[in-house]
Design an enzyme around this catalytic site. Structure first.
Site, PDB file in Angstrom:
ATOM      1  N   PHE A 150      77.906 111.622 152.952  1.00 27.96           N
ATOM      2  CA  PHE A 150      79.022 111.681 153.898  1.00 27.96           C
ATOM      3  C   PHE A 150      78.921 112.847 154.861  1.00 27.96           C
ATOM      4  CE2 PHE A 150      80.625 114.471 150.488  1.00 27.96           C
ATOM      5  CZ  PHE A 150      81.097 115.552 151.218  1.00 27.96           C
ATOM      6  N   LYS A 174      72.339 102.061 153.597  1.00 28.53           N
ATOM      7  CA  LYS A 174      73.606 102.085 152.878  1.00 28.53           C
ATOM      8  C   LYS A 174      74.211 103.465 153.110  1.00 28.53           C
ATOM      9  CE  LYS A 174      75.923 103.183 149.852  1.00 28.53           C
ATOM     10  NZ  LYS A 174      77.277 103.882 149.908  1.00 28.53           N
ATOM     11  N   GLU A 177      80.442 105.449 152.203  1.00 28.06           N
ATOM     12  CA  GLU A 177      81.638 104.649 152.470  1.00 28.06           C
ATOM     13  C   GLU A 177      82.798 105.509 152.971  1.00 28.06           C
ATOM     14  OE1 GLU A 177      81.801 106.033 148.195  1.00 28.06           O
ATOM     15  OE2 GLU A 177      80.287 105.336 149.624  1.00 28.06           O
ATOM     16  N   SER A 227      73.729 114.417 145.973  1.00 30.68           N
ATOM     17  CA  SER A 227      73.815 115.386 144.885  1.00 30.68           C
ATOM     18  C   SER A 227      72.645 115.225 143.924  1.00 30.68           C
ATOM     19  CB  SER A 227      75.134 115.213 144.124  1.00 30.68           C
ATOM     20  OG  SER A 227      75.138 113.983 143.417  1.00 30.68           O
ATOM     21  N   CYS A 282      73.974 120.726 152.526  1.00 30.68           N
ATOM     22  CA  CYS A 282      73.068 121.130 151.457  1.00 30.68           C
ATOM     23  C   CYS A 282      72.262 122.365 151.820  1.00 30.68           C
ATOM     24  CB  CYS A 282      72.142 119.981 151.064  1.00 30.68           C
ATOM     25  SG  CYS A 282      70.948 119.538 152.347  1.00 30.68           S
ATOM     26  N   GLU A 383      76.941 123.482 142.533  1.00 32.30           N
ATOM     27  CA  GLU A 383      77.001 123.299 143.977  1.00 32.30           C
ATOM     28  C   GLU A 383      78.437 122.929 144.342  1.00 32.30           C
ATOM     29  OE1 GLU A 383      74.584 120.978 147.509  1.00 32.30           O
ATOM     30  OE2 GLU A 383      75.062 119.862 145.690  1.00 32.30           O
TER      31      GLU A 383
END
Length: 500
Positions: A150, A174, A177, A227, A282, A383
């Protein structure tokens, strides 16, 4: 009226057939503005089938045709920067300037893909034996998939699909969402640029869609950014299904500040790298390691700068930092700050409970700064993916290096110093895939590859750059003998082929 985001299959929008939709919120208001269709396994199959059909001709199309389409796409992408950035801000929450920067970094990879002809050049050795030549070529894989996070809904997909389709593959994306609209705008621009139907497809959804891509027999490779736990699952599952995998995981990026560093520059860098994009990246610096006696002064300078950051809606030009993506994520980030003191940290700034007047239902959190953070604390080990900066104290360079190298993550790191010898040692000795010297966020330019070490990467290839070309192609070596017309047939020889 609530907007509905459907899939993109075979060159056109495809209405969701599952009847299941996920909510997409405006992070600044907390209001649900959009519904996104969640794909069934059958819908994923339809996207893969469209990609497979398109590959039959796209995989053998000329490099000139591929790059011509990519050049047209680049021009359209450039012309639509603001429109894409507005979609990102509306669904992710980041400020408009940050969203524009995301599109610009994605454009770098499109630039690289436009020049793919150079990277796909093969090799030739002549006369390796009498009248024998050996050549090496690279060919596309077929249908490849990308599963993206995201936090960069435009940039991370563009780290993948331009290289993939330039190499002759077809692509199924993909996206997250939580902010799906940017990917659909990109699909429209690719179609407008003349990309054949089925070369680029988008399916939205959750674990159902992801797992079907990971097990589908016609998907040859999977790229992922997200992740570490999910990256490990992606790598294990896709590899078990005989797919090539690059799965980029999480991070805990350290910034080592030596006593000779310019502390004003280091403080500026720490604030920019820790709190930019609300810490939802990240490559954010989430741990500053202060060496020697500079800790108190450095923390004071960081605090002074952090307290001045303007937080507000992403579409407000005065805002420097926006809200977090969801209320649930905001609450999780806040939990690390609320529990920090009990685990031994000194809470210098507590951003929990922050709100913006007129937008009280938004997913707001302020900037948090934790000092003297123990390596055993949750705030250091996990994280957090939010605007929380941990400061750790060490006495020597060696102690700081050992602390960084003991982390299970190895994505990015940085050193701030005026000492060239120390910087040279650090870049060789630190166990991380990307290193900055007086650069807090060392994200490589497009023609170098992005990727970490240890639990920050699963798979053998980094993303984009030369690694990207190699990931989306496979090598073939051709050995050729053309006998001279004047020679008599050599006859049968059961011995090992001779090369002299």
């Amino acid at each position: 009226m609530t907007k509905i985001v459907n899939h993109w299959i075979g060159g056109k929008p495809a209405e969701g057939a599952s009847g299941t939709y996920g909510p997409v919120t405006d992070p600044a208001t907390g209001a649900v503005t959009t519904k996104v269709a969640f794909a069934t396994a059958d819908e994923v199959d339809a996207a893969v089938a469209a990609a497979k059909e398109a590959y039959a001709t796209w995989g053998t199309s000329s490099l000139a045709r591929r790059t011509a389409i990519l050049f047209r796409f680049r021009a359209l992408l450039d012309a639509n920067r603001d429109a894409i950035a507005e979609l990102i801000t509306a669904e992710h929450g980041k400020v408009h300037s940050d969203a524009l920067g995301e599109v610009a970094r994605g454009l770098e990879i499109v630039d690289l893909a436009c020049g793919i002809t150079v990277q796909l050049k093969g090799e030739l050795s002549t006369e390796v034996a009498s009248r024998v030549d050996v050549s090496s070529i690279r060919q596309p894989l077929g249908v490849v998939a990308g599963i993206t996070p995201f936090n960069f809904p435009a940039m991370v997909p563009m780290w993948m699909f331009p290289m993939a389709i330039a190499c002759g593959n077809t692509f199924v994306l993909k996206p997250s969402e939580k902010d799906p609209s940017a990917s659909m705008k990109i699909a429209e621009l690719l179609a407008e640029a003349g990309l054949p139907d089925g070369v680029f497809n988008v399916v939205h959804g959750d674990k159902v869609a992801v797992d079907r891509l990971l097990e589908h027999p016609d998907v040859a490779a999977v790229s992922f950014v997200g992740s570490t736990p999910i990256a490990r699952h992606i790598h294990t599952t896709a590899a078990a299904n005989h797919k090539r995998v690059q799965a980029l995981g999480g991070a805990k990026n350290h910034m080592l500040v030596l006593p000779d560093a310019d502390l004003d520059a280091a403080a500026d860098a720490a604030v920019s790298a820790a709190y930019g994009s609300a810490g939802e990246r990240c490559m954010a610096i989430s741990a500053v390691v202060a060496v020697g006696a500079i800790g108190d002064e450095l923390v004071a300078k960081i605090r002074e700068r952090a307290e001045k950051i303007k937080i507000g809606p992403g579409n407000d030009p005065a805002s420097e930092m926006g809200p977090l993506i969801t209320a649930a994520h905001r609450d999780k980030v806040a939990s690390y700050v609320k529990g920090a003191a009990d685990q031994g940290s000194e809470v210098v700034l507590d951003g929990t409970g922050y709100t913006v007047e007129g937008f009280e239902d938004g997913h707001w959190i302020g900037l948090s700064l934790l000092d003297r953070v123990p390596v055993t604390s949750d705030a250091y080990r996990d994280e957090i993916f939010g605007p929380v900066l941990c400061v750790l104290r060490v006495d020597t360079y060696e102690e700081g290096l050992d602390l960084i190298n003991a982390s299970p993550f190895g994505n990015g790191t940085a050193i701030f110093t005026r000492d060239g010898g120390a910087a040279r040692r650090f870049q060789l000795e630190v166990e991380a895939g990307m290193v900055g010297v007086n650069v807090p966020i060392p994200v490589p330019v497009g023609y170098h590859s992005f990727g970490g070490w240890k639990d920050s990467l699963f798979g053998d290839h980094h993303i984009y750059g030369n690694d990207g070309t190699h990931f989306y192609t496979r090598g073939k070596v051709v050995t050729t003998r053309w006998p001279d017309p004047s020679e008599a047939p050599a006859g049968v020889d059961l011995g090992f082929p001779r090369n002299h």
